[in-house]
Design a protein around this motif. Sequence first.
Motif, short mmCIF file in Angstrom:
data_model
loop_
_atom_site.label_atom_id
_atom_site.label_comp_id
_atom_site.label_asym_id
_atom_site.label_seq_id
_atom_site.Cartn_x
_atom_site.Cartn_y
_atom_site.Cartn_z
N GLN A 1 14.70 7.57 3.90
CA GLN A 1 15.80 6.54 3.52
C GLN A 1 15.58 5.45 3.89
O GLN A 1 15.82 4.82 4.94
N ALA B 1 15.01 2.24 -0.83
CA ALA B 1 14.47 3.48 -1.77
C ALA B 1 14.31 4.49 -0.92
O ALA B 1 14.39 4.55 0.29
N ILE B 2 13.89 5.72 -1.46
CA ILE B 2 13.66 7.00 -0.83
C ILE B 2 12.22 7.11 -1.09
O ILE B 2 11.66 6.45 -2.11
N GLU C 1 7.06 6.33 -3.15
CA GLU C 1 8.50 6.15 -3.46
C GLU C 1 9.10 6.94 -4.58
O GLU C 1 8.23 7.41 -5.46
N LYS D 1 11.46 7.55 -7.39
CA LYS D 1 12.01 6.34 -8.30
C LYS D 1 13.14 6.96 -8.82
O LYS D 1 13.21 8.04 -9.08
N ASP D 2 14.04 5.69 -9.50
CA ASP D 2 15.19 6.26 -10.39
C ASP D 2 15.99 7.30 -9.97
O ASP D 2 16.39 8.32 -10.71
N VAL D 3 16.61 7.03 -9.03
CA VAL D 3 17.70 7.63 -8.18
C VAL D 3 18.89 7.30 -8.39
O VAL D 3 19.09 6.16 -8.47
N SER E 1 22.15 5.88 -6.68
CA SER E 1 21.39 4.53 -5.99
C SER E 1 20.47 5.22 -5.38
O SER E 1 20.80 6.41 -4.60
N GLY E 2 19.60 4.66 -5.06
CA GLY E 2 18.32 5.08 -4.11
C GLY E 2 18.64 4.22 -2.48
O GLY E 2 17.72 4.45 -1.66
N PRO F 1 24.15 8.22 -1.40
CA PRO F 1 23.97 7.06 -1.94
C PRO F 1 24.83 5.85 -1.57
O PRO F 1 26.07 6.32 -1.45
N ASN G 1 23.78 13.24 -2.77
CA ASN G 1 22.70 13.38 -3.43
C ASN G 1 21.81 14.74 -2.80
O ASN G 1 21.50 14.77 -1.64
N GLY H 1 12.10 15.45 -4.91
CA GLY H 1 12.59 14.29 -5.43
C GLY H 1 12.29 14.25 -6.96
O GLY H 1 12.35 12.98 -7.38
#
Lengths: 370, 89
Positions: free
Chosen positions: A235, A239-240, A252, A254-256, A259-260, A279, A296, A302
């Motif tokens: 984390q 981003a994650i 990465e 993406k689009d979590v 929130s990432g 998140p 999450n 992922g």
Amino acid sequence: MSSRFYVGTRKGLFTFEKGNSGWSQTGADFLGVPVPMLLSDHRNNALFIAAEHEHFGTKLHRSKDGGKTWDELEPPVYPEKPDDAPLIVDPWRKVEVPWSLKKVWSMETGGNSDGELWCGTIPGGLFRSTDHGESWELNESLWNRPERSKWSGGGYDFPGIHSICVHPEDPEKIALGISCGGVWRTADGGKSWTQNAHGMVYDFIPEEQGAAEPDSQDPHCMVQCRKSPERFWVQHHCAIYRSDNGAESWTEVKDVSPSGFGFAVAVHPEDPDTAWFVPAKKDEMRYPVDGKFVINRTRDGGNTFETISKGLPEGPSYDLVYRHALVVGEDGTTLVTGSTTGSLWVSEDGGDSWAHLTAHLPPVYCVKFG
Amino acid sequence: MPTVSFSPNIRSHVDVETCDVSGGTVREALEAVLLLHPKLRSYLFDDDGSVRKHIAMILNSEPVEDRETLSDATQPEDEIFVMQALSGG
């Protein structure tokens, strides 16, 4: 195995155990004293805690009887700075990084002997003990890396090692998460180190201004899957990230949603594709997105995430979970998380649902199963 | 003229676009921006004039050397980036 856990808080250490009537608090120790980190050493049933006395500095304590009695140990001590050592300053504030313990920020068991322990600290030193924490030695090969001049404080005034991942089958392989200093790995027990935060990037810094500079990255928390140790999760501040090659490089996620951003991450001990996150609204805001506290979970590495709210606050909530305050037990189904507003939740079904144990703890710094 | 730009976080508080300004030092370049955006001053500097603890300034991908007076010399093609430091929790 997952029937007891310890909670380090702003005002002491609290023990919770599962009995016939469920989970309950069974202990309160070091009341009034911040406990930023603890370690339950399953090899010999020893419990270590760092007590961060505001007037007297950090002390280490060890219990060999589940917290009934405690010994005080010498904490890690930085050596005196040699006259010819280079001056290292925080790159942003231009303040000298001291050769002095500011915080014990991570503790893990080693694997070379049953007395081997690792301890990560602020301002960035890694210490090793070979005698069950009786004494500590600074890892100089990392401390002397010139890249340390690029490390900076992330949340604290000076950089620190918050994540120590010891390879479950090869204890010479260790990966460190440093805020803000990226990801460092050794394959020889700490004799040599390489930077491996390649692929991580800050989304608010222009590329040409160093957004992807590995030595300045802020991985908030890094975990390694026990059964598939090539799989790491991070984390990060923005981003994650996931690594499939032992933390050598990162991709990465993406689009979590929602929130990432966040601090904590936990990975299933046997399923590398299953990981949990908490998140929050990025990046200096740090409260649940839209005031809705959720967990999450991904179960496919992922590609997709489930946003879980069952058992979590239905109304507005402003709990933040720090990086060490979300853990999963060895069974892979018991999870605990604690928040800065003193709430504590337990899940016994892999995160599908959560039970609220208390809303009245001090701010939670760390949780560990005992 | 040096180019000065700000992180989205700062721009969420003060409506300041990337701008090219005159100035031979980081301080001079920032002062030129502050003439256009006086509200920005209290976001970057304490009331005693020192750079706020959690404000970071980058000159051509490196942290500025002189945080006290911002005397780092700038060339016309230089880029200055101002952002919030990684702090809090």
